[in-house]
Motif scaffolding. Structure first.
Motif, PDB file in Angstrom:
ATOM      1  N   GLN A  91     -82.440 -26.351  30.642  1.00 48.44           N
ATOM      2  CA  GLN A  91     -81.512 -27.294  29.723  1.00 48.44           C
ATOM      3  C   GLN A  91     -80.013 -26.689  29.495  1.00 48.44           C
ATOM      4  OE1 GLN A  91     -83.292 -26.952  25.758  1.00 48.44           O
ATOM      5  NE2 GLN A  91     -82.211 -28.909  24.832  1.00 48.44           N
ATOM      6  N   VAL A  92     -80.048 -25.490  29.723  1.00 53.32           N
ATOM      7  CA  VAL A  92     -78.698 -24.779  29.399  1.00 53.32           C
ATOM      8  C   VAL A  92     -77.767 -24.910  30.695  1.00 53.32           C
ATOM      9  CG1 VAL A  92     -77.385 -22.614  29.368  1.00 53.32           C
ATOM     10  CG2 VAL A  92     -79.391 -23.022  27.894  1.00 53.32           C
ATOM     11  N   PHE A  93     -78.318 -25.051  31.811  1.00 53.58           N
ATOM     12  CA  PHE A  93     -77.653 -25.377  33.087  1.00 53.58           C
ATOM     13  C   PHE A  93     -77.055 -26.946  32.846  1.00 53.58           C
ATOM     14  CE2 PHE A  93     -77.436 -27.026  37.348  1.00 53.58           C
ATOM     15  CZ  PHE A  93     -76.164 -26.428  37.589  1.00 53.58           C
ATOM     16  N   LEU A  94     -78.236 -27.704  32.840  1.00 55.23           N
ATOM     17  CA  LEU A  94     -77.704 -29.157  32.614  1.00 55.23           C
ATOM     18  C   LEU A  94     -76.876 -29.514  31.574  1.00 55.23           C
ATOM     19  CD1 LEU A  94     -81.341 -30.669  33.463  1.00 55.23           C
ATOM     20  CD2 LEU A  94     -79.208 -30.623  34.865  1.00 55.23           C
ATOM     21  N   ARG A  95     -76.804 -28.982  30.614  1.00 56.61           N
ATOM     22  CA  ARG A  95     -75.732 -29.159  29.560  1.00 56.61           C
ATOM     23  C   ARG A  95     -74.230 -28.887  29.996  1.00 56.61           C
ATOM     24  NH1 ARG A  95     -77.650 -25.638  24.980  1.00 56.61           N
ATOM     25  NH2 ARG A  95     -79.138 -26.813  24.812  1.00 56.61           N
ATOM     26  N   HIS A  96     -74.156 -27.813  30.652  1.00 57.16           N
ATOM     27  CA  HIS A  96     -72.840 -27.034  31.047  1.00 57.16           C
ATOM     28  C   HIS A  96     -72.520 -28.001  32.057  1.00 57.16           C
ATOM     29  CE1 HIS A  96     -72.398 -24.183  27.922  1.00 57.16           C
ATOM     30  NE2 HIS A  96     -73.462 -23.817  27.989  1.00 57.16           N
ATOM     31  N   TYR A  97     -73.382 -28.183  33.116  1.00 51.77           N
ATOM     32  CA  TYR A  97     -72.662 -28.818  34.694  1.00 51.77           C
ATOM     33  C   TYR A  97     -72.835 -30.160  34.354  1.00 51.77           C
ATOM     34  CZ  TYR A  97     -72.608 -29.464  39.454  1.00 51.77           C
ATOM     35  OH  TYR A  97     -72.213 -29.821  40.781  1.00 51.77           O
ATOM     36  N   ALA A  98     -73.416 -30.892  33.517  1.00 52.65           N
ATOM     37  CA  ALA A  98     -73.279 -32.244  33.221  1.00 52.65           C
ATOM     38  C   ALA A  98     -73.306 -33.160  34.387  1.00 52.65           C
ATOM     39  CB  ALA A  98     -72.179 -32.588  32.387  1.00 52.65           C
ATOM     40  N   PRO A  99     -74.364 -33.174  35.317  1.00 57.22           N
ATOM     41  CA  PRO A  99     -74.110 -34.010  36.395  1.00 57.22           C
ATOM     42  C   PRO A  99     -74.223 -35.172  36.638  1.00 57.22           C
ATOM     43  CG  PRO A  99     -76.370 -32.889  36.231  1.00 57.22           C
ATOM     44  CD  PRO A  99     -75.759 -32.498  35.083  1.00 57.22           C
ATOM     45  N   ASP A 100     -73.425 -36.091  37.407  1.00 61.57           N
ATOM     46  CA  ASP A 100     -73.525 -37.277  37.378  1.00 61.57           C
ATOM     47  C   ASP A 100     -74.852 -38.151  37.656  1.00 61.57           C
ATOM     48  OD1 ASP A 100     -70.577 -38.118  37.180  1.00 61.57           O
ATOM     49  OD2 ASP A 100     -70.514 -36.721  38.862  1.00 61.57           O
ATOM     50  N   VAL A 101     -75.642 -37.398  38.750  1.00 59.50           N
ATOM     51  CA  VAL A 101     -76.918 -37.683  39.018  1.00 59.50           C
ATOM     52  C   VAL A 101     -78.095 -36.479  38.937  1.00 59.50           C
ATOM     53  CG1 VAL A 101     -78.310 -38.515  41.032  1.00 59.50           C
ATOM     54  CG2 VAL A 101     -76.053 -39.456  40.581  1.00 59.50           C
ATOM     55  N   PHE A 102     -79.209 -36.843  38.182  1.00 64.17           N
ATOM     56  CA  PHE A 102     -80.062 -35.732  38.019  1.00 64.17           C
ATOM     57  C   PHE A 102     -81.178 -36.334  38.709  1.00 64.17           C
ATOM     58  CE2 PHE A 102     -83.122 -33.332  35.078  1.00 64.17           C
ATOM     59  CZ  PHE A 102     -83.315 -32.359  35.959  1.00 64.17           C
ATOM     60  N   LEU A 103     -81.753 -35.598  39.941  1.00 65.96           N
ATOM     61  CA  LEU A 103     -82.663 -36.201  40.913  1.00 65.96           C
ATOM     62  C   LEU A 103     -83.978 -35.080  40.520  1.00 65.96           C
ATOM     63  CD1 LEU A 103     -80.888 -36.409  44.433  1.00 65.96           C
ATOM     64  CD2 LEU A 103     -81.664 -38.251  42.735  1.00 65.96           C
ATOM     65  N   VAL A 104     -85.071 -35.874  39.998  1.00 66.09           N
ATOM     66  CA  VAL A 104     -86.232 -35.190  39.807  1.00 66.09           C
ATOM     67  C   VAL A 104     -87.250 -35.481  40.790  1.00 66.09           C
ATOM     68  CG1 VAL A 104     -88.070 -34.606  37.863  1.00 66.09           C
ATOM     69  CG2 VAL A 104     -85.560 -35.085  37.288  1.00 66.09           C
ATOM     70  N   ASN A 105     -87.876 -34.336  41.339  1.00 69.23           N
ATOM     71  CA  ASN A 105     -88.886 -34.550  42.363  1.00 69.23           C
ATOM     72  C   ASN A 105     -90.178 -34.413  42.057  1.00 69.23           C
ATOM     73  OD1 ASN A 105     -90.680 -32.851  44.626  1.00 69.23           O
ATOM     74  ND2 ASN A 105     -89.326 -34.454  45.673  1.00 69.23           N
ATOM     75  N   HIS A 106     -90.782 -35.719  42.007  1.00 68.56           N
ATOM     76  CA  HIS A 106     -92.219 -35.630  41.836  1.00 68.56           C
ATOM     77  C   HIS A 106     -92.987 -35.735  40.431  1.00 68.56           C
ATOM     78  CE1 HIS A 106     -96.467 -35.475  42.754  1.00 68.56           C
ATOM     79  NE2 HIS A 106     -96.672 -34.130  42.554  1.00 68.56           N
ATOM     80  N   LEU A 107     -92.357 -34.751  39.579  1.00 63.71           N
ATOM     81  CA  LEU A 107     -92.968 -34.684  38.477  1.00 63.71           C
ATOM     82  C   LEU A 107     -92.107 -35.224  37.158  1.00 63.71           C
ATOM     83  CD1 LEU A 107     -94.437 -31.326  38.809  1.00 63.71           C
ATOM     84  CD2 LEU A 107     -95.621 -33.150  39.043  1.00 63.71           C
ATOM     85  N   PRO A 108     -92.274 -36.157  36.418  1.00 62.59           N
ATOM     86  CA  PRO A 108     -91.235 -36.814  35.734  1.00 62.59           C
ATOM     87  C   PRO A 108     -90.759 -36.183  34.563  1.00 62.59           C
ATOM     88  CG  PRO A 108     -93.477 -38.058  35.666  1.00 62.59           C
ATOM     89  CD  PRO A 108     -93.556 -37.127  36.753  1.00 62.59           C
ATOM     90  N   SER A 109     -91.920 -35.001  34.070  1.00 60.24           N
ATOM     91  CA  SER A 109     -91.183 -34.321  32.835  1.00 60.24           C
ATOM     92  C   SER A 109     -91.147 -32.778  33.338  1.00 60.24           C
ATOM     93  CB  SER A 109     -92.304 -34.455  31.847  1.00 60.24           C
ATOM     94  OG  SER A 109     -92.215 -35.765  31.136  1.00 60.24           O
ATOM     95  N   GLY A 110     -91.282 -32.633  34.697  1.00 60.73           N
ATOM     96  CA  GLY A 110     -91.194 -31.182  35.424  1.00 60.73           C
ATOM     97  C   GLY A 110     -92.731 -30.709  35.158  1.00 60.73           C
ATOM     98  N   ALA A 111     -92.867 -29.499  35.790  1.00 59.55           N
ATOM     99  CA  ALA A 111     -94.097 -28.878  35.978  1.00 59.55           C
ATOM    100  C   ALA A 111     -94.467 -28.474  34.113  1.00 59.55           C
ATOM    101  CB  ALA A 111     -93.916 -27.524  36.552  1.00 59.55           C
ATOM    102  N   GLU A 112     -95.853 -28.596  34.028  1.00 61.59           N
ATOM    103  CA  GLU A 112     -96.026 -28.654  32.425  1.00 61.59           C
ATOM    104  C   GLU A 112     -95.031 -28.835  31.499  1.00 61.59           C
ATOM    105  OE1 GLU A 112     -98.973 -27.262  31.805  1.00 61.59           O
ATOM    106  OE2 GLU A 112     -99.350 -27.372  33.996  1.00 61.59           O
ATOM    107  N   SER A 113     -94.260 -30.107  31.742  1.00 64.81           N
ATOM    108  CA  SER A 113     -93.309 -30.724  30.900  1.00 64.81           C
ATOM    109  C   SER A 113     -92.026 -29.756  30.545  1.00 64.81           C
ATOM    110  CB  SER A 113     -93.836 -31.304  29.508  1.00 64.81           C
ATOM    111  OG  SER A 113     -94.940 -32.171  29.665  1.00 64.81           O
ATOM    112  N   GLU A 114     -91.783 -28.960  31.455  1.00 62.33           N
ATOM    113  CA  GLU A 114     -90.778 -28.015  30.965  1.00 62.33           C
ATOM    114  C   GLU A 114     -89.425 -28.722  31.022  1.00 62.33           C
ATOM    115  OE1 GLU A 114     -90.396 -25.211  34.185  1.00 62.33           O
ATOM    116  OE2 GLU A 114     -90.322 -26.616  35.905  1.00 62.33           O
TER     117      GLU A 114
END
Length: 384
Positions: A91-114
């Motif tokens: 969460q902290v990295f994405l907040r600061h980096y603010a990517p144009d595109v966030f690609l999420v592989n395979h798990l729609p909420s991440g492992a264990e909804s992380e």
């Protein structure tokens, strides 16, 4: 364009290899792409292009056991605190980096909804869920992707769903109950790998193999928990000793050290058989080999078809049917040979290795490949 791709860990190299193919294609096609990997993977990161910066999450191992997934944090974290820490870091990295595109592989909420906190905060312009094609059996896939709140979550969060398979081999809509709110977001890329430009002779020259040598190459991907399969492969190589001159066994960097020693012991008296942990140029070896024996993971399938390998694929999952379904679809098309895990452990490879060497397959399917290079157009269409 700023791109961040998340992949959790996995018990193999497949998720890392997929991410590496996508990153390489995007970086090759545009000098203006910045690509960050967000992952807990701790093996095989050398496959990523040098320009990729990896934001490393704490790593875990989970073992494919009939009784359930056995979780183990490499840092000794209790499971709940472990995934909470990973989620906060993401969460902290994405907040600061603010990517144009966030690609999420395979798990729609991440492992264990992380990823749930980060996805809710939405510090990115657009999000893409990337899937390997066949997921799980019908009931589990519908439950984890296409029913109720999970399907609503995917619809709210992801602007596109890319599927790393050709639609003529496999369509999600034909196997699962894909709701209308998601079906129009699906894009089939084809298998990610490119058709190999190498010839068999060129691959052999690079490997230092003589033109007339009969060569077997085997790989179980990352290799975690594959000791029983390696024992079956070693037995098949012994039975078919006169049918080949050289064999290379690539055990995988996640294979347990005790098991690695056992594999070396099992083949130490077989002349011409070499055991290595990792091969950076495995597709090159597959191209030059007379026979390839491999796990039936999605990425391995992609590379088998890329090099046109004469292959025996082994669906090695204990608790899931994905690899068995996928390998079966390719076997029906005459592209590969397969043997189920129980068959392999009962000795089926003894005959199948001999058959594969005597009557090789030569799949030529360039139209099913090239999915990674299509990502540039897909993402350009999303963000401009």
């Amino acid at each position: 364009m700023r791109v961040t791709m998340y992949w959790h860990n996995g018990r193999s190299l497949g998720h890392t290899a997929e991410s590496a193919k996508i990153a390489s294609a995007l970086l090759d096609m545009s000098p203006d792409v910045r690509f960050a990997g967000l992952t807990g993977a701790y093996r095989g990161l050398g496959m990523l292009p040098d320009a990729v910066d990896v934001v490393k999450l704490p790593s875990f191992a989970n073992f494919d056991d009939p009784r359930g997934w056995r979780f183990s944090s490499r840092l000794g974290f209790p499971e709940k605190e472990f995934f909470a820490a990973r989620g906060e870091l993401a969460q902290v990295f994405l907040r600061h980096y603010a990517p144009d595109v966030f690609l999420v592989n395979h798990l729609p909420s991440g492992a264990e909804s992380e990823l749930a906190p980060a996805l809710g905060e939405r510090a990115f312009r657009t999000a893409v869920l990337t899937l390997r094609g066949v997921l799980f059996d019908r009931a589990k896939t519908n439950r984890e992707y296409f029913l109720g709140e999970v399907a609503d979550h995917i619809a709210r969060t992801y602007d596109l769903i890319t599927v790393h398979a050709p639609s003529e081999v496999f369509r999600l809509e034909e196997h699962y109950d894909v709701p209308a709110q998601l079906s129009d977001r699906i894009r089939y890329t084809g298998y990610l790998a490119e058709p190999s430009p190498l010839t068999r002779a060129g691959a052999r020259e690079r490997r230092g193999w003589d033109a007339g040598e009969r060569v077997v190459v085997a790989s179980m991907g990352g290799g975690q928990g594959a000791g029983h399969i390696w024992s079956a492969i070693a037995r098949a190589l012994r039975v078919n000793r006169r049918a080949y001159d050289r064999a290379v066994l690539v055990t995988g960097p996640y294979l347990e050290q005790d098991t690695l020693r056992e594999v070396r012991e099992q083949v130490k008296d077989l002349e011409g058989v070499r055991v290595v942990v990792y091969d950076e140029e495995l597709p090159q070896a597959m191209k030059g080999a007379d026979l390839f024996i491999g796990a039936a993971g999605s990425n391995m399938v992609s590379e088998v078809l890329s090099v046109g390998a004469n292959a025996i694929l082994i669906p090695r999952q204990l608790r899931e049917s994905e690899q068995s379904i996928h390998a079966g679809l390719l076997r029906q098309r005459g592209l590969v040979r397969t043997a189920g895990l129980r068959e392999v452990l009962d000795g089926a490879l003894d005959a199948l290795v001999g058959e594969g060497l005597a009557a090789p397959l030569a799949p030529r399917v360039p139209h099913l490949l090239g999915g990674a290079r299509r990502y540039a157009g897909i993402l350009e269409g999303l963000v401009g």
